[in-house]
Write an enzyme that holds these catalytic residues in place. Structure first.
Site: not given
Ligand code: KE4
Length: 423
Positions: A143, A238, A266
């Site tokens: 994702y 990622d 994050k």
């Protein structure tokens, strides 16, 4: 008088789709209702209903230091008192960028954005501009946020809700999204054999954390690096989840592999909305205004957000990652023994301060393996553990996160509850 979670959820569903601002929070995959959270401290969150939980979600990763760390809170409050947003550069944007460049071997320059989604979509745009090619390869179950090109066979909430992944996205937009199973290097070779000359980039979660947790098999990441180099494509890591979690220098340090571009989010915002993408200066200088690839954002580099991110990374520099990894390894080994003693087959994948538990026989090395696990038993596990005061991600396609604030008694109590669940 504070309304109960159930009443807040009922009212929220009248004015927010699904009553939540991000789908996976709705707990649909585990047959529960969301808790509305009042506050959090250290390893714990506290619902508006007055119940405390040991938190293994940590806001989906950012809270590696634990909630409301005093140094982060102080920096955030001090910045807010000086003004929430200027729409002009502020010193902490430089200081956070410097921390990122100094920590990440593959990052010479970096641009701040407001989410991992923005970071991934911008990195893809840059790769397409730098190579003049349209296509890119992603891996099933990974994702990279909800930008159109990535919503094909995506993990996280897309997988949890069994969504086709691309309603509302014209077929043309995902026509250049090439897919391959995670850990399938031969499959990636075959994709390049068919479309190599068109492929701008390969984007990969170096440790996949959106199909549960799936680790790269030896040689997978190295093979992708060689494949991209050989074909003139850019390798994009990622590291929205792995960045500053699997090592202070991210997966690129842990595995010793240099991507061309790195996507971040994050942890680098310490709980505030911060994303970033970075890489070699030769590529990053193509980004406006130094170059011709446009990307912008009103709140990019937001002062309180970058202050929280700076305080977080400066604090993490003094944290003992190896000790935390050892605690998590010992915890997971203990859980394996518990389930084995009860004759309940589980696969527990772990990496640094992350772990995922699959109710399945044998190893889980890709999305097919994760999807074959017993999701119904996971849902029962989720509900049972929440009843015993443990807050897990409400989906079998997510990963449990541990913080530096988690204590031995948190692990011991979780193991005791898991033993009771196993019967
Ligand atoms: P955001 O746009 O949600 O900040 O980041 C997107 C993203 C990009 N890359 C990776 C590897 C990610 O894991 C994410 C977002 N992670 C999910 C949880 N696995 C966010 C939770 C949610 O969607 O509510």
């Amino acid at each position: 008088m504070t309304l109960a979670s159930t009443e807040l959820f009922r009212r929220a569903q009248e004015c927010i789709p699904g009553g939540v601002n991000s789908p996976v929070r709705a707990c649909l995959a585990v047959g529960a209702e969301p808790l509305f959270i009042d506050r959090a401290q250290g390893s714990r969150i506290y619902s508006v209903d007055g119940d405390g939980y040991v938190d293994f979600v940590l806001s989906w990763g950012p809270m590696l230091l634990g909630h409301a760390h005093p140094r982060v809170t102080a920096a955030l409050c001090d910045a807010a008192r000086r003004g929430a947003s200027f729409g002009a550069p502020c010193p902490d944007e430089l200081y956070l960028a410097r921390l990122l460049v100094d920590a990440l071997p593959a990052v010479e320059m970096v641009r701040m954005v407001n989410s991992g989604t923005e970071a991934a979509m911008s990195a893809l745009r840059l790769a397409r501009a730098c190579t003049g090619r349209p296509a890119f390869l992603k891996f099933t179950g990974c994702y990279h946020g909800h930008a159109d090109p990535f919503l094909a066979a995506a993990g996280s909430g897309v997988a949890a809700l069994s969504l086709p992944g691309t309603p509302g996205v014209p077929p043309g937009v995902v026509a250049d999204t090439l897919l391959c199973p995670y850990n399938d290097l031969d499959g990636a070779e075959r994709v390049f054999a068919a479309r190599g000359g068109d492929i701008a980039a390969v984007i990969v979660e170096p440790v996949a954390a959106n199909m549960g947790l799936v680790l790269p098999v030896p040689g997978f990441l190295e093979g992708l690096r060689e494949l991209c180099t050989r074909n003139g494509s850019l390798l994009i890591f990622d590291e929205v989840i792995t960045g500053f979690r699997v090592a202070y220098g991210g997966a690129q340090t842990r595995f010793g592999i240099q991507p061309d571009l790195t996507v971040l989010g994050k942890i680098i915002g310490g709980g505030l909305p911060v994303g970033a993408y970075g890489g070699k200066a030769e590529y990053m200088r193509r980004i406006a205004p130094s170059g011709d690839v446009y990307q912008a954002g009103t709140l990019s580099g937001n002062p309180p957000a970058v202050a929280a991110g700076r305080a977080t990374l400066e604090t993490l520099q003094c944290c003992d990652y190896a000790a935390l990894e050892l605690r998590v390894e010992q915890f997971c080994s203990g859980l394996e023994r518990i389930f084995a003693d009860k004759g309940l087959p589980v696969c527990i994948n772990r990496c640094a301060s992350m772990f995922a538990l699959f109710f399945t026989q044998g190893a889980v090395r890709d999305f097919a393996g994760a999807a074959a696990a017993d999701a119904e038993r996971w849902a029962r596990f989720y509900r049972f553990m929440r009843g015993r005061g443990f807050y897990l991600a409400p989906s079998a396609f997510e990963t449990a996160m541990v913080s530096f604030a988690h204590a031995a008694e948190d692990f011991a109590a979780f193991a005791e509850a898991a033993r009771d669940f196993a019967g």
